[in-house]
Design a protein around this motif. Structure first.
Motif, PDB file in Angstrom:
ATOM      1  N   ASP A 183       6.957 -11.839  -0.576  1.00 21.19           N
ATOM      2  CA  ASP A 183       7.513 -10.834   0.336  1.00 21.19           C
ATOM      3  C   ASP A 183       7.462  -9.440  -0.278  1.00 21.19           C
ATOM      4  OD1 ASP A 183       7.930 -12.894   2.051  1.00 21.19           O
ATOM      5  OD2 ASP A 183      10.117 -12.858   1.953  1.00 21.19           O
ATOM      6  N   VAL A 184       6.261  -8.910  -0.315  1.00 21.19           N
ATOM      7  CA  VAL A 184       6.076  -7.558  -0.837  1.00 21.19           C
ATOM      8  C   VAL A 184       4.842  -6.957  -0.158  1.00 21.19           C
ATOM      9  CG1 VAL A 184       4.631  -8.321  -2.778  1.00 21.19           C
ATOM     10  CG2 VAL A 184       5.897  -6.183  -2.977  1.00 21.19           C
ATOM     11  N   VAL A 185       4.847  -5.667   0.032  1.00 22.23           N
ATOM     12  CA  VAL A 185       3.665  -4.953   0.539  1.00 22.23           C
ATOM     13  C   VAL A 185       3.089  -4.154  -0.624  1.00 22.23           C
ATOM     14  CG1 VAL A 185       2.838  -3.184   2.143  1.00 22.23           C
ATOM     15  CG2 VAL A 185       4.579  -4.824   2.888  1.00 22.23           C
ATOM     16  N   ILE A 186       1.836  -4.415  -0.956  1.00 18.68           N
ATOM     17  CA  ILE A 186       1.229  -3.740  -2.119  1.00 18.68           C
ATOM     18  C   ILE A 186       0.707  -2.360  -1.726  1.00 18.68           C
ATOM     19  CG2 ILE A 186      -0.573  -3.868  -3.892  1.00 18.68           C
ATOM     20  CD1 ILE A 186       1.725  -5.938  -4.172  1.00 18.68           C
ATOM     21  N   GLY A 187       0.034  -2.288  -0.594  1.00 27.24           N
ATOM     22  CA  GLY A 187      -0.400  -0.977  -0.082  1.00 27.24           C
ATOM     23  C   GLY A 187      -1.696  -0.463  -0.671  1.00 27.24           C
ATOM     24  N   ASP A 188      -1.809  -0.424  -2.000  1.00 30.38           N
ATOM     25  CA  ASP A 188      -3.012   0.166  -2.603  1.00 30.38           C
ATOM     26  C   ASP A 188      -3.825  -0.857  -3.399  1.00 30.38           C
ATOM     27  OD1 ASP A 188      -1.177  -0.215  -4.588  1.00 30.38           O
ATOM     28  OD2 ASP A 188      -1.486   1.729  -5.556  1.00 30.38           O
ATOM     29  N   ALA A 189      -3.883  -2.088  -2.915  1.00 32.03           N
ATOM     30  CA  ALA A 189      -4.694  -3.113  -3.586  1.00 32.03           C
ATOM     31  C   ALA A 189      -6.182  -2.830  -3.364  1.00 32.03           C
ATOM     32  CB  ALA A 189      -4.338  -4.491  -3.038  1.00 32.03           C
ATOM     33  N   ASP A 190      -7.039  -3.517  -4.134  1.00 27.74           N
ATOM     34  CA  ASP A 190      -8.485  -3.374  -3.904  1.00 27.74           C
ATOM     35  C   ASP A 190      -9.147  -4.695  -3.522  1.00 27.74           C
ATOM     36  OD1 ASP A 190      -8.799  -4.773  -6.370  1.00 27.74           O
ATOM     37  OD2 ASP A 190      -8.791  -2.880  -7.479  1.00 27.74           O
ATOM     38  N   THR A 191      -8.371  -5.780  -3.504  1.00 20.21           N
ATOM     39  CA  THR A 191      -8.944  -7.094  -3.161  1.00 20.21           C
ATOM     40  C   THR A 191      -7.964  -7.813  -2.234  1.00 20.21           C
ATOM     41  OG1 THR A 191      -9.806  -7.111  -5.423  1.00 20.21           O
ATOM     42  CG2 THR A 191     -10.069  -9.118  -4.146  1.00 20.21           C
ATOM     43  N   TYR A 192      -8.529  -8.414  -1.174  1.00 14.45           N
ATOM     44  CA  TYR A 192      -7.683  -9.026  -0.140  1.00 14.45           C
ATOM     45  C   TYR A 192      -8.132 -10.449   0.179  1.00 14.45           C
ATOM     46  CZ  TYR A 192      -5.766  -4.389   0.548  1.00 14.45           C
ATOM     47  OH  TYR A 192      -5.139  -3.185   0.335  1.00 14.45           O
ATOM     48  N   PHE A 193      -7.182 -11.262   0.631  1.00 16.86           N
ATOM     49  CA  PHE A 193      -7.472 -12.609   1.104  1.00 16.86           C
ATOM     50  C   PHE A 193      -7.889 -12.499   2.578  1.00 16.86           C
ATOM     51  CE2 PHE A 193      -6.431 -16.992   2.372  1.00 16.86           C
ATOM     52  CZ  PHE A 193      -6.978 -17.684   1.304  1.00 16.86           C
ATOM     53  N   PRO A 194      -8.777 -13.411   3.025  1.00 12.65           N
ATOM     54  CA  PRO A 194      -9.137 -13.374   4.455  1.00 12.65           C
ATOM     55  C   PRO A 194      -7.905 -13.623   5.337  1.00 12.65           C
ATOM     56  CG  PRO A 194     -10.650 -14.790   3.197  1.00 12.65           C
ATOM     57  CD  PRO A 194      -9.517 -14.440   2.280  1.00 12.65           C
ATOM     58  N   MET A 195      -7.945 -13.109   6.558  1.00  9.92           N
ATOM     59  CA  MET A 195      -6.831 -13.271   7.489  1.00  9.92           C
ATOM     60  C   MET A 195      -6.669 -14.740   7.890  1.00  9.92           C
ATOM     61  SD  MET A 195      -4.512 -11.464   8.929  1.00  9.92           S
ATOM     62  CE  MET A 195      -5.165  -9.845   8.539  1.00  9.92           C
TER      63      MET A 195
END
Ligand SMILES: NC(=O)c1ccc[n+]([C@@H]2O[C@H](COP(=O)([O-])OP(=O)(O)OC[C@H]3O[C@@H](n4cnc5c(N)ncnc54)[C@H](OP(=O)(O)O)[C@@H]3O)[C@@H](O)[C@H]2O)c1
Length: 179
Positions: free
Chosen positions: A130-142
């Motif tokens: 339960d956190v919003v990173i905001g400025d990540a560079d790598t994401y998991f698919p939806m």
């Protein structure tokens, strides 16, 4: 190529395991944006004794360069073997050939490799943080409607970060349509 993978597919389950934030972030500057200590034990329990598949960047971030008590397969376009415990594959198809006798293959990231195996995945083991990173560079698919939530832990609090998290297991709907 897709047809060939469909023929190879039925012999094993393809699972993915990841810790993701509310905005689906999984990586920043080559590391996970946030670590939950207990999640490491969860990760070990779900992967030990199995084959894990990872990208070269994720392999390079492992403290020992491999994960003990697991067969380690690393995807790379090159042939540079990082250590004696890691096998190299150059494509999804090659991974599927190499793991023909396995019951379950666990894809452990990172972002490129989750994307590569996404259409083959049957199971997702997700730690939702339960956190919003905001400025990540790598994401998991939806994780969309094609996935069914089949198991969910209670919500826990990580003492070190104060963050809430929970473990979820998703199964792809209509597995029969995938062959
Ligand atoms: N939160 C989580 O659960 C979690 C889990 C794992 C990783 N992560 C994070 O994810 C980030 C790393 O992810 P990433 O997307 O940057 O890198 P990655 O997926 O770990 O690795 C990318 C590398 O895989 C190889 N590769 C990619 N596609 C390929 C293909 N079609 N055929 C052969 N090899 C291929 C390439 O290696 P070569 O350059 O050698 O050709 C590429 O540079 C890090 O921040 C890490 O901490 C988070």
């Amino acid at each position: 190529m897709y047809l060939k993978m469909e023929i190879l597919k039925p012999t094993r389950t393809v699972a993915m395991i990841a810790a993701i934030s509310q905005d689906y972030a999984i990586g920043k500057d080559g590391n996970q944006p946030v670590y939950i200590k207990e999640d490491l034990r969860h990760f070990k329990a779900l992967t030990e004794g199995r084959t894990v598949v990872m990208g070269r960047r994720t392999q390079q971030a492992l403290p020992k360069g491999y994960l003990p008590k697991r067969r380690n397969i690393m995807l790379s376009h090159c042939d540079v073997v990082p250590n004696e415990y890691v096998e190299i594959a150059h494509s999804v198809e090659e991974v599927m050939e190499m793991t023909r006798g396995d019951q379950e293959v666990v894809v452990i990231g990172g972002g490129m490799i989750y994307g590569l195996f996404w259409d083959l995945a049957d199971v997702l083991y997700i730690t939702h943080i339960d956190v919003v990173i905001g400025d990540a560079d790598t994401y998991f698919p939806m994780i969309g409607d094609e996935w069914e939530l089949v198991d969910e832990s209670d919500r826990r609090i990580d003492e070190a970060t104060g963050l809430a998290y929970r473990y979820c297991e998703y199964r792809r709907k209509c597995l029969n349509n995938k062959g």
